[in-house]
Design a protein around this motif. Structure first.
Motif, PDB file in Angstrom:
ATOM      1  N   SER A 141      -7.863  10.548  -4.636  1.00 28.68           N
ATOM      2  CA  SER A 141      -6.562  11.041  -5.086  1.00 28.68           C
ATOM      3  C   SER A 141      -5.423  10.159  -4.575  1.00 28.68           C
ATOM      4  O   SER A 141      -4.486   9.844  -5.324  1.00 28.68           O
ATOM      5  CB  SER A 141      -6.334  12.481  -4.617  1.00 28.68           C
ATOM      6  N   LEU A 142      -5.493   9.778  -3.307  1.00 31.94           N
ATOM      7  CA  LEU A 142      -4.472   8.885  -2.752  1.00 31.94           C
ATOM      8  C   LEU A 142      -4.448   7.547  -3.483  1.00 31.94           C
ATOM      9  O   LEU A 142      -3.374   7.045  -3.842  1.00 31.94           O
ATOM     10  CB  LEU A 142      -4.731   8.642  -1.264  1.00 31.94           C
ATOM     11  N   ALA A 143      -5.612   6.962  -3.695  1.00 32.98           N
ATOM     12  CA  ALA A 143      -5.687   5.652  -4.338  1.00 32.98           C
ATOM     13  C   ALA A 143      -5.187   5.719  -5.776  1.00 32.98           C
ATOM     14  O   ALA A 143      -4.396   4.868  -6.202  1.00 32.98           O
ATOM     15  CB  ALA A 143      -7.115   5.115  -4.290  1.00 32.98           C
ATOM     16  N   VAL A 144      -5.610   6.719  -6.530  1.00 38.37           N
ATOM     17  CA  VAL A 144      -5.173   6.847  -7.924  1.00 38.37           C
ATOM     18  C   VAL A 144      -3.662   7.062  -7.994  1.00 38.37           C
ATOM     19  O   VAL A 144      -2.974   6.458  -8.829  1.00 38.37           O
ATOM     20  CB  VAL A 144      -5.943   7.985  -8.636  1.00 38.37           C
TER      21      VAL A 144
ATOM     22  N   ASP B  72       1.571   4.857  -9.323  1.00 39.97           N
ATOM     23  CA  ASP B  72       2.950   4.573  -8.938  1.00 39.97           C
ATOM     24  C   ASP B  72       3.241   3.079  -9.021  1.00 39.97           C
ATOM     25  O   ASP B  72       4.280   2.667  -9.547  1.00 39.97           O
ATOM     26  CB  ASP B  72       3.218   5.079  -7.517  1.00 39.97           C
ATOM     27  N   LEU B  73       2.317   2.283  -8.534  1.00 41.79           N
ATOM     28  CA  LEU B  73       2.489   0.830  -8.559  1.00 41.79           C
ATOM     29  C   LEU B  73       2.573   0.314 -10.000  1.00 41.79           C
ATOM     30  O   LEU B  73       3.395  -0.548 -10.309  1.00 41.79           O
ATOM     31  CB  LEU B  73       1.336   0.154  -7.824  1.00 41.79           C
ATOM     32  N   ALA B  74       1.754   0.844 -10.879  1.00 41.51           N
ATOM     33  CA  ALA B  74       1.746   0.396 -12.275  1.00 41.51           C
ATOM     34  C   ALA B  74       3.050   0.742 -12.984  1.00 41.51           C
ATOM     35  O   ALA B  74       3.532  -0.044 -13.814  1.00 41.51           O
ATOM     36  CB  ALA B  74       0.566   1.020 -13.011  1.00 41.51           C
ATOM     37  N   CYS B  75       3.629   1.874 -12.660  1.00 37.38           N
ATOM     38  CA  CYS B  75       4.857   2.319 -13.334  1.00 37.38           C
ATOM     39  C   CYS B  75       6.125   1.766 -12.701  1.00 37.38           C
ATOM     40  O   CYS B  75       7.186   1.762 -13.333  1.00 37.38           O
ATOM     41  CB  CYS B  75       4.923   3.842 -13.338  1.00 37.38           C
ATOM     42  N   ARG B  76       6.041   1.313 -11.475  1.00 37.30           N
ATOM     43  CA  ARG B  76       7.222   0.849 -10.737  1.00 37.30           C
ATOM     44  C   ARG B  76       7.536  -0.601 -11.106  1.00 37.30           C
ATOM     45  O   ARG B  76       6.660  -1.455 -11.109  1.00 37.30           O
ATOM     46  CB  ARG B  76       6.947   0.966  -9.234  1.00 37.30           C
ATOM     47  N   PRO B  77       8.805  -0.898 -11.417  1.00 31.81           N
ATOM     48  CA  PRO B  77       9.186  -2.293 -11.696  1.00 31.81           C
ATOM     49  C   PRO B  77       8.934  -3.181 -10.472  1.00 31.81           C
ATOM     50  O   PRO B  77       9.032  -2.734  -9.333  1.00 31.81           O
ATOM     51  CB  PRO B  77      10.685  -2.212 -11.990  1.00 31.81           C
TER      52      PRO B  77
ATOM     53  N   LYS C  81       2.925  -7.161  -6.597  1.00 28.85           N
ATOM     54  CA  LYS C  81       2.172  -6.006  -7.061  1.00 28.85           C
ATOM     55  C   LYS C  81       0.668  -6.255  -6.930  1.00 28.85           C
ATOM     56  O   LYS C  81      -0.087  -5.338  -6.621  1.00 28.85           O
ATOM     57  CB  LYS C  81       2.556  -5.676  -8.506  1.00 28.85           C
ATOM     58  N   GLY C  82       0.232  -7.503  -7.125  1.00 29.17           N
ATOM     59  CA  GLY C  82      -1.186  -7.828  -6.993  1.00 29.17           C
ATOM     60  C   GLY C  82      -1.690  -7.611  -5.579  1.00 29.17           C
ATOM     61  O   GLY C  82      -2.789  -7.091  -5.360  1.00 29.17           O
ATOM     62  N   LYS C  83      -0.872  -8.007  -4.607  1.00 30.86           N
ATOM     63  CA  LYS C  83      -1.238  -7.806  -3.198  1.00 30.86           C
ATOM     64  C   LYS C  83      -1.370  -6.319  -2.893  1.00 30.86           C
ATOM     65  O   LYS C  83      -2.347  -5.885  -2.272  1.00 30.86           O
ATOM     66  CB  LYS C  83      -0.186  -8.445  -2.288  1.00 30.86           C
ATOM     67  N   TRP C  84      -0.418  -5.532  -3.357  1.00 29.83           N
ATOM     68  CA  TRP C  84      -0.466  -4.101  -3.086  1.00 29.83           C
ATOM     69  C   TRP C  84      -1.616  -3.422  -3.813  1.00 29.83           C
ATOM     70  O   TRP C  84      -2.228  -2.494  -3.282  1.00 29.83           O
ATOM     71  CB  TRP C  84       0.873  -3.434  -3.411  1.00 29.83           C
ATOM     72  N   ALA C  85      -1.946  -3.882  -5.009  1.00 30.34           N
ATOM     73  CA  ALA C  85      -3.090  -3.312  -5.732  1.00 30.34           C
ATOM     74  C   ALA C  85      -4.374  -3.499  -4.930  1.00 30.34           C
ATOM     75  O   ALA C  85      -5.216  -2.603  -4.864  1.00 30.34           O
ATOM     76  CB  ALA C  85      -3.213  -3.949  -7.112  1.00 30.34           C
ATOM     77  N   ALA C  86      -4.526  -4.661  -4.296  1.00 34.35           N
ATOM     78  CA  ALA C  86      -5.710  -4.919  -3.473  1.00 34.35           C
ATOM     79  C   ALA C  86      -5.678  -4.102  -2.186  1.00 34.35           C
ATOM     80  O   ALA C  86      -6.705  -3.548  -1.763  1.00 34.35           O
ATOM     81  CB  ALA C  86      -5.808  -6.409  -3.155  1.00 34.35           C
TER      82      ALA C  86
ATOM     83  N   ILE D 121      -6.069   3.903   4.581  1.00 34.38           N
ATOM     84  CA  ILE D 121      -4.980   3.087   5.113  1.00 34.38           C
ATOM     85  C   ILE D 121      -4.171   2.416   4.003  1.00 34.38           C
ATOM     86  O   ILE D 121      -2.949   2.367   4.063  1.00 34.38           O
ATOM     87  CB  ILE D 121      -5.540   2.037   6.091  1.00 34.38           C
ATOM     88  N   GLY D 122      -4.831   1.907   2.992  1.00 37.82           N
ATOM     89  CA  GLY D 122      -4.155   1.183   1.918  1.00 37.82           C
ATOM     90  C   GLY D 122      -3.126   2.011   1.169  1.00 37.82           C
ATOM     91  O   GLY D 122      -1.949   1.619   1.082  1.00 37.82           O
ATOM     92  N   PRO D 123      -3.518   3.165   0.612  1.00 38.85           N
ATOM     93  CA  PRO D 123      -2.525   3.972  -0.096  1.00 38.85           C
ATOM     94  C   PRO D 123      -1.395   4.464   0.797  1.00 38.85           C
ATOM     95  O   PRO D 123      -0.235   4.488   0.389  1.00 38.85           O
ATOM     96  CB  PRO D 123      -3.341   5.156  -0.631  1.00 38.85           C
ATOM     97  N   ILE D 124      -1.726   4.831   2.026  1.00 39.28           N
ATOM     98  CA  ILE D 124      -0.682   5.297   2.950  1.00 39.28           C
ATOM     99  C   ILE D 124       0.283   4.157   3.258  1.00 39.28           C
ATOM    100  O   ILE D 124       1.503   4.356   3.292  1.00 39.28           O
ATOM    101  CB  ILE D 124      -1.316   5.878   4.226  1.00 39.28           C
ATOM    102  N   ALA D 125      -0.234   2.952   3.466  1.00 40.59           N
ATOM    103  CA  ALA D 125       0.624   1.798   3.711  1.00 40.59           C
ATOM    104  C   ALA D 125       1.516   1.520   2.514  1.00 40.59           C
ATOM    105  O   ALA D 125       2.702   1.200   2.664  1.00 40.59           O
ATOM    106  CB  ALA D 125      -0.226   0.567   4.034  1.00 40.59           C
ATOM    107  N   TYR D 126       0.961   1.640   1.311  1.00 40.12           N
ATOM    108  CA  TYR D 126       1.776   1.410   0.109  1.00 40.12           C
ATOM    109  C   TYR D 126       2.918   2.415   0.040  1.00 40.12           C
ATOM    110  O   TYR D 126       4.065   2.042  -0.192  1.00 40.12           O
ATOM    111  CB  TYR D 126       0.924   1.496  -1.164  1.00 40.12           C
ATOM    112  N   PHE D 127       2.620   3.705   0.233  1.00 43.47           N
ATOM    113  CA  PHE D 127       3.675   4.711   0.139  1.00 43.47           C
ATOM    114  C   PHE D 127       4.698   4.552   1.276  1.00 43.47           C
ATOM    115  O   PHE D 127       5.884   4.842   1.088  1.00 43.47           O
ATOM    116  CB  PHE D 127       3.093   6.122   0.129  1.00 43.47           C
TER     117      PHE D 127
END
Length: 69
Positions: A24-27, A32-37, A45-50, A57-63
């Protein structure tokens, strides 16, 4: 390594719960990343997608750090 059949019902429940939270966190983060300019994202955006693909940790870091507020 323990197989699925060797786990107790409680252990299976915890494992399924953690997996559903992770998914759920990853999706949510990828959506959010796909819709955000791109200009509203800190870094590429590529770095954050990875990074989002890295367990909890990844989704929490992104948010926390990936979006400009």
């Amino acid at each position: 390594m323990t197989s699925w059949n060797e786990l107790t019902p409680a252990q299976r429940g915890v494992l399924l719960g953690a997996a559903s939270v992770q998914l759920s966190l990853a999706v949510s983060a990828w959506a959010d990343l796909a819709c955000r300019p791109a200009d509203e994202v800190n870094g590429s955006k590529g770095k954050w997608a990875a990074i989002i693909a890295i367990n909890f940790i990844g989704p929490i870091a992104y948010f926390a750090r990936g979006r400009k507020h």
